[in-house]
Design a protein around this motif. Structure first.
Motif, mmCIF file in Angstrom:
data_model
loop_
_atom_site.group_PDB
_atom_site.id
_atom_site.type_symbol
_atom_site.label_atom_id
_atom_site.label_comp_id
_atom_site.label_asym_id
_atom_site.label_seq_id
_atom_site.Cartn_x
_atom_site.Cartn_y
_atom_site.Cartn_z
ATOM 1 N N ILE A 196 3.380 0.999 -4.667
ATOM 2 C CA ILE A 196 3.085 2.393 -5.021
ATOM 3 C C ILE A 196 4.251 2.891 -5.881
ATOM 4 C CG2 ILE A 196 2.612 4.689 -4.056
ATOM 5 C CD1 ILE A 196 2.243 3.099 -1.309
ATOM 6 N N ASN A 197 3.924 3.487 -7.038
ATOM 7 C CA ASN A 197 5.039 3.953 -7.871
ATOM 8 C C ASN A 197 5.704 5.196 -7.251
ATOM 9 O OD1 ASN A 197 3.747 6.356 -8.735
ATOM 10 N ND2 ASN A 197 2.676 5.222 -10.343
ATOM 11 N N LEU A 198 6.908 5.504 -7.765
ATOM 12 C CA LEU A 198 7.723 6.576 -7.149
ATOM 13 C C LEU A 198 7.007 7.913 -7.100
ATOM 14 C CD1 LEU A 198 11.445 6.375 -8.270
ATOM 15 C CD2 LEU A 198 10.498 6.546 -5.944
ATOM 16 N N LYS A 199 6.307 8.235 -8.207
ATOM 17 C CA LYS A 199 5.628 9.533 -8.282
ATOM 18 C C LYS A 199 4.542 9.653 -7.204
ATOM 19 C CE LYS A 199 3.367 11.862 -11.798
ATOM 20 N NZ LYS A 199 2.264 11.021 -12.258
ATOM 21 N N ASP A 200 3.774 8.564 -7.045
ATOM 22 C CA ASP A 200 2.713 8.570 -6.031
ATOM 23 C C ASP A 200 3.271 8.578 -4.610
ATOM 24 O OD1 ASP A 200 0.421 8.687 -7.614
ATOM 25 O OD2 ASP A 200 0.477 6.541 -8.009
ATOM 26 N N THR A 211 -4.180 6.898 -5.062
ATOM 27 C CA THR A 211 -3.558 6.577 -6.348
ATOM 28 C C THR A 211 -4.653 6.183 -7.348
ATOM 29 O OG1 THR A 211 -3.275 4.262 -5.765
ATOM 30 C CG2 THR A 211 -1.456 5.708 -5.235
ATOM 31 N N GLU A 212 -4.292 6.318 -8.623
ATOM 32 C CA GLU A 212 -5.257 6.026 -9.678
ATOM 33 C C GLU A 212 -5.725 4.582 -9.596
ATOM 34 O OE1 GLU A 212 -3.813 8.350 -13.236
ATOM 35 O OE2 GLU A 212 -4.571 6.465 -14.097
ATOM 36 N N GLU A 213 -4.763 3.697 -9.294
ATOM 37 C CA GLU A 213 -5.081 2.266 -9.288
ATOM 38 C C GLU A 213 -6.157 1.929 -8.251
ATOM 39 O OE1 GLU A 213 -1.718 -0.319 -8.935
ATOM 40 O OE2 GLU A 213 -2.971 -2.118 -9.097
ATOM 41 N N VAL A 214 -6.040 2.502 -7.022
ATOM 42 C CA VAL A 214 -7.039 2.134 -5.995
ATOM 43 C C VAL A 214 -8.404 2.756 -6.326
ATOM 44 C CG1 VAL A 214 -5.247 1.883 -4.237
ATOM 45 C CG2 VAL A 214 -6.617 3.946 -4.254
ATOM 46 N N SER A 215 -8.401 3.931 -6.962
ATOM 47 C CA SER A 215 -9.685 4.527 -7.355
ATOM 48 C C SER A 215 -10.311 3.690 -8.463
ATOM 49 C CB SER A 215 -9.493 5.948 -7.860
ATOM 50 O OG SER A 215 -8.794 6.695 -6.913
ATOM 51 N N ARG A 216 -9.470 3.274 -9.423
ATOM 52 C CA ARG A 216 -9.981 2.467 -10.544
ATOM 53 C C ARG A 216 -10.557 1.150 -10.040
ATOM 54 N NH1 ARG A 216 -7.008 -0.892 -13.118
ATOM 55 N NH2 ARG A 216 -5.076 0.175 -12.599
ATOM 56 N N ARG A 217 -9.845 0.549 -9.073
ATOM 57 C CA ARG A 217 -10.316 -0.743 -8.551
ATOM 58 C C ARG A 217 -11.444 -0.573 -7.517
ATOM 59 N NH1 ARG A 217 -6.258 -5.274 -6.885
ATOM 60 N NH2 ARG A 217 -4.306 -4.639 -7.840
ATOM 61 N N GLN A 218 -11.795 0.708 -7.272
ATOM 62 C CA GLN A 218 -12.895 1.032 -6.342
ATOM 63 C C GLN A 218 -12.680 0.439 -4.951
ATOM 64 O OE1 GLN A 218 -16.542 0.052 -8.415
ATOM 65 N NE2 GLN A 218 -16.500 2.049 -9.348
ATOM 66 N N ILE A 219 -11.432 0.515 -4.479
ATOM 67 C CA ILE A 219 -11.155 0.098 -3.104
ATOM 68 C C ILE A 219 -11.492 1.308 -2.227
ATOM 69 C CG2 ILE A 219 -9.422 -0.778 -1.503
ATOM 70 C CD1 ILE A 219 -7.847 -1.791 -3.970
ATOM 71 N N GLN A 220 -12.360 1.069 -1.220
ATOM 72 C CA GLN A 220 -12.888 2.197 -0.449
ATOM 73 C C GLN A 220 -11.823 2.901 0.392
ATOM 74 O OE1 GLN A 220 -15.694 3.197 -1.147
ATOM 75 N NE2 GLN A 220 -16.551 1.414 -2.164
ATOM 76 N N GLY A 221 -11.968 4.206 0.537
ATOM 77 C CA GLY A 221 -11.051 4.973 1.380
ATOM 78 C C GLY A 221 -11.258 6.452 1.156
ATOM 79 N N SER A 222 -10.715 7.263 2.077
ATOM 80 C CA SER A 222 -10.930 8.706 1.982
ATOM 81 C C SER A 222 -9.677 9.447 1.524
ATOM 82 C CB SER A 222 -11.325 9.244 3.362
ATOM 83 O OG SER A 222 -10.242 9.057 4.257
ATOM 84 N N GLY A 223 -8.537 8.803 1.628
ATOM 85 C CA GLY A 223 -7.285 9.493 1.308
ATOM 86 C C GLY A 223 -6.823 10.406 2.439
#
Ligand code: ADP
Length: 262
Positions: A196-200, A211-223
């Motif tokens: 995870i980058n520092l900003k996230d 994070t943008e990366e997990v949304s882009r990769r469509q890894i399921q989750g609610s946050g």
């Protein structure tokens, strides 16, 4: 020179906030009942209780099952969070051996870990005193962190759980928040996944943040997982923080204060 005062009546915001919490809690409760029926009947059809089913139907029913489970996890998370926000969560601490909790978590996540062909190593100090914590909540915290480690690491990754006692602030890993109650159990979950980058890192404990990366990769989750985890840890008087580098992996560390004489 005069003074300038600005008054702001926050009653309306507070009322809106309370209404939002009550609304979410009501909706989640209402969604749970029909969902339980969907899951139950789907399971019966899958088991062949309504007659034999062919492979294609079975595949479709498995998809319904998977998504119903996702929905249930999401509803449970929202319910947990609304209860926490309304201050309606009590913890019921008991004294027990930490390795029994780790064992429960590892057993329940074993299929998920094996599915991704990860290795999981445990390093639990063998002279640990009994821990004073709410058993179910601690299972929930650890399950969430290990499930995340598994989810956000590509296949054939290496996961680890470490537990030890720390008496000294200087011996805590990473950059812990200030003012941690010590001595405390320090429990860490490591992975060598996407990181995870520092900003996230500053935002991942916020509700619904992904994070943008997990949304882009469509890894399921609610946050919502880490928000809930943090609240539970804090209800025990502990703290949680992350140490991570993008592309290399992450370590989540949390503390639970040692209670003497239990
Ligand atoms: P969820 O996993 O349902 O999205 P969480 O609140 O548990 O929600 O996590 C929030 C976000 O933090 C995740 O969406 C992901 O972007 C990031 N994250 C959490 N754990 C890890 C991890 N072990 N490695 C990389 N990113 C992680």
């Amino acid at each position: 020179m005069g003074r300038l005062y600005a008054f702001h009546d926050a009653t309306r915001e507070r009322d809106l906030d309370r209404m939002k919490t009550e609304f979410l809690s009501l909706v989640s409760h209402e969604l749970r009942t029909p969902l339980t029926s969907i899951v139950g009947f789907n399971e019966m059809v899958l088991d062949g209780d309504a007659g034999e089913i062919n492979e294609e139907v079975q595949e479709f029913l498995e998809i319904i099952k998977l998504n119903a489970v996702r929905l249930r996890v999401l509803i449970d998370d929202i319910l947990d969070l609304t209860k926490l926000e309304a201050g309606h969560v009590d913890i019921h601490p008991e004294s027990y051996a930490l390795p029994t909790i780790v064992e429960v978590v590892v057993q329940s996540l074993r299929p998920m870990i094996e599915d991704k062909k990860h290795t999981l190593s445990l390093e639990i100090a063998n002279d640990l005193p009994a821990i004073w914590a709410d058993r179910d909540r601690l299972v929930q915290v650890l399950t969430n962190l290990v499930a995340n480690a598994c989810k956000y690491t590509d296949p054939h990754g290496a996961l680890a759980i470490h537990a030890r006692i720390s008496e000294d602030e200087a011996a805590l890993p990473g950059e812990p928040p200030r003012g941690i109650a010590l001595p405390a159990f320090v429990i860490s979950v490591h992975d060598n996944g996407m990181g995870i980058n520092l900003k996230d890192q500053e935002r991942i404990f916020d509700s619904f943040y992904r994070t943008e990366e997990v949304s882009r990769r469509q890894i399921q989750g609610s946050g919502l997982g880490l928000t809930i985890v943090r609240r539970f840890v804090e209800l025990h008087g502990g703290r949680i923080w992350v140490q991570s580098e993008q592309g290399t992996g992450s370590s989540f560390h949390f503390t639970i204060p040692v209670v003497k004489g239990i």
